[in-house]
Design a protein around this motif. Structure first.
Motif, PDB file in Angstrom:
ATOM      1  N   PRO A   9       0.870  -1.172   0.000  1.00  0.00           N
ATOM      2  CA  PRO A   9       0.000   0.000   0.000  1.00  0.00           C
ATOM      3  C   PRO A   9       0.908   1.224   0.000  1.00  0.00           C
ATOM      4  O   PRO A   9       2.070   1.143   0.415  1.00  0.00           O
ATOM      5  N   ILE A  10       0.385   2.351  -0.437  1.00  0.00           N
ATOM      6  CA  ILE A  10       1.202   3.568  -0.311  1.00  0.00           C
ATOM      7  C   ILE A  10       0.812   4.204   1.021  1.00  0.00           C
ATOM      8  O   ILE A  10      -0.359   4.280   1.371  1.00  0.00           O
ATOM      9  N   TYR A  11       1.822   4.621   1.761  1.00  0.00           N
ATOM     10  CA  TYR A  11       1.620   5.039   3.159  1.00  0.00           C
ATOM     11  C   TYR A  11       1.224   6.500   3.240  1.00  0.00           C
ATOM     12  O   TYR A  11       1.789   7.335   2.515  1.00  0.00           O
ATOM     13  N   TYR A  12       0.313   6.810   4.149  1.00  0.00           N
ATOM     14  CA  TYR A  12      -0.054   8.206   4.338  1.00  0.00           C
ATOM     15  C   TYR A  12       1.181   8.998   4.725  1.00  0.00           C
ATOM     16  O   TYR A  12       1.909   8.600   5.644  1.00  0.00           O
ATOM     17  N   ASP A  49       1.142   8.249   0.061  1.00  0.00           N
ATOM     18  CA  ASP A  49      -0.214   8.682  -0.283  1.00  0.00           C
ATOM     19  C   ASP A  49      -0.320  10.091   0.310  1.00  0.00           C
ATOM     20  O   ASP A  49      -0.272  10.250   1.531  1.00  0.00           O
ATOM     21  N   TRP A 234      -8.906   7.988  -1.402  1.00  0.00           N
ATOM     22  CA  TRP A 234      -8.719   6.557  -1.672  1.00  0.00           C
ATOM     23  C   TRP A 234      -8.801   6.225  -3.160  1.00  0.00           C
ATOM     24  O   TRP A 234      -8.130   5.308  -3.639  1.00  0.00           O
ATOM     25  N   GLY A 269      -2.472  -4.544   4.752  1.00  0.00           N
ATOM     26  CA  GLY A 269      -2.860  -4.907   6.113  1.00  0.00           C
ATOM     27  C   GLY A 269      -4.360  -5.159   6.169  1.00  0.00           C
ATOM     28  O   GLY A 269      -5.114  -4.709   5.300  1.00  0.00           O
ATOM     29  N   ASP A 271      -6.667  -3.920   7.841  1.00  0.00           N
ATOM     30  CA  ASP A 271      -7.559  -2.767   7.974  1.00  0.00           C
ATOM     31  C   ASP A 271      -8.006  -2.203   6.632  1.00  0.00           C
ATOM     32  O   ASP A 271      -8.970  -1.453   6.569  1.00  0.00           O
ATOM     33  N   HIS A 298      -1.936  -9.072   5.618  1.00  0.00           N
ATOM     34  CA  HIS A 298      -1.204  -9.429   6.845  1.00  0.00           C
ATOM     35  C   HIS A 298      -1.815  -8.748   8.059  1.00  0.00           C
ATOM     36  O   HIS A 298      -2.673  -7.874   7.949  1.00  0.00           O
ATOM     37  N   PHE A 300      -1.356  -7.075  12.196  1.00  0.00           N
ATOM     38  CA  PHE A 300      -0.763  -5.855  12.745  1.00  0.00           C
ATOM     39  C   PHE A 300       0.333  -6.159  13.746  1.00  0.00           C
ATOM     40  O   PHE A 300       0.259  -7.127  14.490  1.00  0.00           O
ATOM     41  N   PHE A 301       1.267  -5.236  13.797  1.00  0.00           N
ATOM     42  CA  PHE A 301       2.187  -5.171  14.909  1.00  0.00           C
ATOM     43  C   PHE A 301       1.428  -4.491  16.028  1.00  0.00           C
ATOM     44  O   PHE A 301       0.912  -3.377  15.833  1.00  0.00           O
ATOM     45  N   LYS A 307      -2.937  -1.629  18.137  1.00  0.00           N
ATOM     46  CA  LYS A 307      -2.280  -1.473  16.838  1.00  0.00           C
ATOM     47  C   LYS A 307      -1.285  -0.319  16.911  1.00  0.00           C
ATOM     48  O   LYS A 307      -1.621   0.745  17.417  1.00  0.00           O
ATOM     49  N   MET A 308      -0.082  -0.594  16.428  1.00  0.00           N
ATOM     50  CA  MET A 308       0.894   0.489  16.402  1.00  0.00           C
ATOM     51  C   MET A 308       0.458   1.427  15.287  1.00  0.00           C
ATOM     52  O   MET A 308       0.269   0.994  14.154  1.00  0.00           O
ATOM     53  N   LYS A 310       0.467   5.595  13.553  1.00  0.00           N
ATOM     54  CA  LYS A 310       0.983   6.955  13.543  1.00  0.00           C
ATOM     55  C   LYS A 310      -0.015   7.880  14.213  1.00  0.00           C
ATOM     56  O   LYS A 310       0.343   8.817  14.893  1.00  0.00           O
TER      57      LYS A 310
HETATM   58  N1  MSP Z   1      -2.763   5.289   2.448  1.00  0.00           N
HETATM   59  C1  MSP Z   1      -3.506   4.132   2.756  1.00  0.00           C
HETATM   60  C2  MSP Z   1      -3.225   3.025   1.753  1.00  0.00           C
HETATM   61  C3  MSP Z   1      -3.508   3.360   0.317  1.00  0.00           C
HETATM   62  S1  MSP Z   1      -3.080   2.069  -0.747  1.00  0.00           S
HETATM   63  C4  MSP Z   1      -3.727   2.438  -2.175  1.00  0.00           C
HETATM   64  C5  MSP Z   1      -3.148   3.635   4.160  1.00  0.00           C
HETATM   65  N2  MSP Z   1      -1.994   4.080   4.645  1.00  0.00           N
HETATM   66  S2  MSP Z   1      -1.418   3.698   6.095  1.00  0.00           S
HETATM   67  O1  MSP Z   1      -0.164   4.397   6.201  1.00  0.00           O
HETATM   68  O2  MSP Z   1      -2.380   3.987   7.109  1.00  0.00           O
HETATM   69  O3  MSP Z   1      -1.243   2.165   6.118  1.00  0.00           O
HETATM   70  C6  MSP Z   1      -0.524   1.517   5.094  1.00  0.00           C
HETATM   71  C7  MSP Z   1      -0.290   0.071   5.413  1.00  0.00           C
HETATM   72  O4  MSP Z   1       0.471  -0.054   6.591  1.00  0.00           O
HETATM   73  C8  MSP Z   1      -1.579  -0.719   5.622  1.00  0.00           C
HETATM   74  O5  MSP Z   1      -1.473  -1.962   4.954  1.00  0.00           O
HETATM   75  C9  MSP Z   1      -1.615  -0.934   7.097  1.00  0.00           C
HETATM   76  O6  MSP Z   1      -2.275  -2.128   7.422  1.00  0.00           O
HETATM   77  C10 MSP Z   1      -0.114  -1.052   7.373  1.00  0.00           C
HETATM   78  N3  MSP Z   1       0.137  -0.817   8.786  1.00  0.00           N
HETATM   79  C11 MSP Z   1      -0.101   0.338   9.474  1.00  0.00           C
HETATM   80  N4  MSP Z   1       0.117   0.077  10.799  1.00  0.00           N
HETATM   81  C12 MSP Z   1       0.477  -1.220  10.964  1.00  0.00           C
HETATM   82  C13 MSP Z   1       0.886  -2.004  12.036  1.00  0.00           C
HETATM   83  N5  MSP Z   1       0.909  -1.534  13.263  1.00  0.00           N
HETATM   84  N6  MSP Z   1       1.285  -3.279  11.782  1.00  0.00           N
HETATM   85  C14 MSP Z   1       1.342  -3.795  10.505  1.00  0.00           C
HETATM   86  N7  MSP Z   1       0.965  -3.076   9.475  1.00  0.00           N
HETATM   87  C15 MSP Z   1       0.436  -1.816   9.668  1.00  0.00           C
HETATM   88  O7  MSP Z   1      -3.907   2.871   4.711  1.00  0.00           O
END
Ligand code: MSP
Length: 478
Positions: A9-12, A49, A234, A269, A271, A298, A300-301, A307-308, A310
């Motif tokens: 996934p692309i991360y926020y 993201d 999204w 993940g 969620d 998968h 979560f940590f 849930k860990m 941000k």
């Molecule tokens: N931006 C969206 C994804 C868009 S994809 C088209 C998003 N970003 S996120 O930063 O919140 O999460 C991205 C990924 O990191 C997700 O798969 C999420 O499940 C994973 N994780 C975030 N926290 C996590 C843990 N504590 N443990 C494992 N993975 C986790 O959702």
């Protein structure tokens, strides 16, 4: 040559990465390295993201323009991946010009096909998830008062009520087709419990159409057919898998199958299962583009069961682990903290124990002893690596946990072999050499097997066997 396209996934871009985000990205790095090592052409996509209300709010709190803010966070993601030896082929940023242009074209195309139509939305929204939430029964009258609003079950923060003009995507039209493709595994979802979960949302109730634009969020991609609206974050984000599936991708290249799309494996993940198992394939069906082969979901940590995240702030940054264990060991520890797919609670005590058992004692001692013995007995260590067919097969089947477990068994068995054979005590030179040659072959096999997971350690093993200068692979913890 067969091809392997893997995505995370692309991360926020609201905060720097933590080990939860590092986890998915490391899995993708190890699998892409393994597929490449074992002969496939690979493409690994990850990134950030960068649009939406959540990020705009965060930038405002930091008194920065969102553009500046996301640039800083994207740079922190890149640095962290570098620190962990993660090497994607492409690093997505959704503020990229070509991406924005193509998202505009895609939304226009769906609008022209009458799969997007205007309407109003009134309901709950979680800014931390950037997700429209079903209205919990009886709570509509609570208004947007944070004291009485229902909480998001992931972030434990009050939901907001939003009421605005939007454009809907006709998600409901795809319900039957989605059930078929997931059931028949045209789109495979693993682990199988997650496939069942996706089917449960799809068979439970009629799907509702999804708003894909926002009126009141200015930090987003403008909607070409209505300049007062921006694209829902999204919708913008999911399209990254298409817009970055090559260089300067355009609609013609996608339609002509001239890019890396479709993905072989998309990691996510639990969620964000609904976005990837329902909305994403529906968009692809609407665009008449191929579906990814597999989604792997998968867990979560967690830290003390939570849930860990941000948003919650209970995070462990990868750099903290790297300071204590080094970058290579951190890769190993993050990936072996729990089986791929499950949830896992982590603690420093467990990480220390795994480091000492598997790395410092397991692999580190094995190499050290072998190098010392060979030096002592004057053997030339050139020999063939042991076969690692089982590990290769596990990696090519994306069975990360299986591949690592088999590697750990190879290390244990070789240590055990040395302990039983005691080559240092064997008087007969030929017999002693046989034992040592087998040990070296096993170590070279281990180096092959760990290459995707611990690339620098693998190189160090080969170097030490060549130069016979023993040096600890993993220093002792203090
Ligand atoms: N931006 C969206 C994804 C868009 S994809 C088209 C998003 N970003 S996120 O930063 O919140 O999460 C991205 C990924 O990191 C997700 O798969 C999420 O499940 C994973 N994780 C975030 N926290 C996590 C843990 N504590 N443990 C494992 N993975 C986790 O959702």
């Amino acid at each position: 040559m067969s091809k392997f396209f893997i995505t995370t996934p692309i991360y926020y871009a609201n905060e720097a990465p933590h080990i939860g985000s590092a986890y998915t990205t490391l899995v993708a790095d190890v699998l892409s390295r393994a597929h490449r090592q074992f002969g496939e052409e690979t493409y690994f996509l990850t990134g950030t993201d960068e649009h939406g209300a959540k990020i705009a709010k965060k930038a405002e709190q930091a008194s920065q323009h969102p553009k500046e803010y996301v640039a800083k966070i994207a740079a922190e993601f890149r640095q962290t991946w570098d620190l962990l030896g993660i090497k994607p082929n492409v690093f997505v940023r959704t503020t990229d010009k070509n991406h924005q242009y193509l998202v505009g074209q895609v939304i226009q195309l769906l609008y022209d096909k009458k799969l997007i139509y205007p309407g109003r939305y009134q309901g709950w929204y979680c800014v931390a998830c950037e997700e429209y939430k079903e209205i919990p029964t009886g709570s509509k009258s609570a208004g947007s008062n944070p004291k009485t609003a229902p909480l998001c079950d992931i972030h434990r923060q009050p939901l907001e009520i939003i009421e605005e003009k939007v454009y809907y995507f006709a998600l409901s039209r795809f319900q039957d087709q989605l059930i078929k493709i997931i059931t028949a595994e045209t789109l495979k979802i693993r682990p199988v419990e997650r496939k069942n979960e996706a089917l449960a949302f799809l068979t439970g109730e009629p799907l509702r159409d999804l708003p894909v634009t926002r009126s009141k969020v200015s930090w987003g991609i403008p909607v070409p057919f209505d300049p007062d609206q921006t694209v829902y974050v999204w919708f913008d984000a999911l399209l990254n898998y298409l817009t970055f599936s090559g260089r300067n991708v355009d609609l013609a290249a996608l339609q002509g199958r001239q890019t890396w799309w479709p993905a072989s494996l998309q990691l996510l993940g639990k969620d964000i299962l609904r976005f990837h198992a329902v909305i994403w394939p529906a968009l692809l069906l609407g665009l008449e583009l191929p579906l990814p082969s597999q989604l792997f979901v998968h867990g979560f940590f967690t830290i003390n069961g939570a849930k860990m995240s941000k948003t919650t702030g209970n995070v462990i940054k990868p750099a903290k682990l790297v300071n204590r264990y080094g970058a290579e060991a951190t890769r190993f520890l993050i990936l072996t903290a729990f089986p791929f797919g499950a949830d896992g609670d982590i603690s420093w005590a467990k990480l220390d124990a795994a480091y000492t058992a598997y790395l410092a004692n397991g692999l580190g001692n094995l190499l050290q002893r072998t190098v010392v013995l060979i030096r002592k007995f004057g053997l030339k260590p050139q020999t063939e690596a042991a076969a690692i067919a089982g590990v290769t097969k596990a990696y090519l089947a994306n069975d990360l946990t299986g591949a690592i477990q088999q590697t750990i068994i190879m290390i244990d068995e070789t240590n055990h072999y040395l302990a039983v054979k005691q080559p240092w005590a064997i008087k007969n030179q030929a017999k002693r050499e046989t034992v040592l040659i087998k040990t070296v072959a096993a170590l070279l096999g281990i180096a092959e097997a760990i290459t995707p997971l611990l690339p620098r350690t693998a190189a160090a093993i080969k170097r030490q066997l060549n130069r016979l200068q023993p040096q600890p692979l993993f220093r002792r913890l203090v």
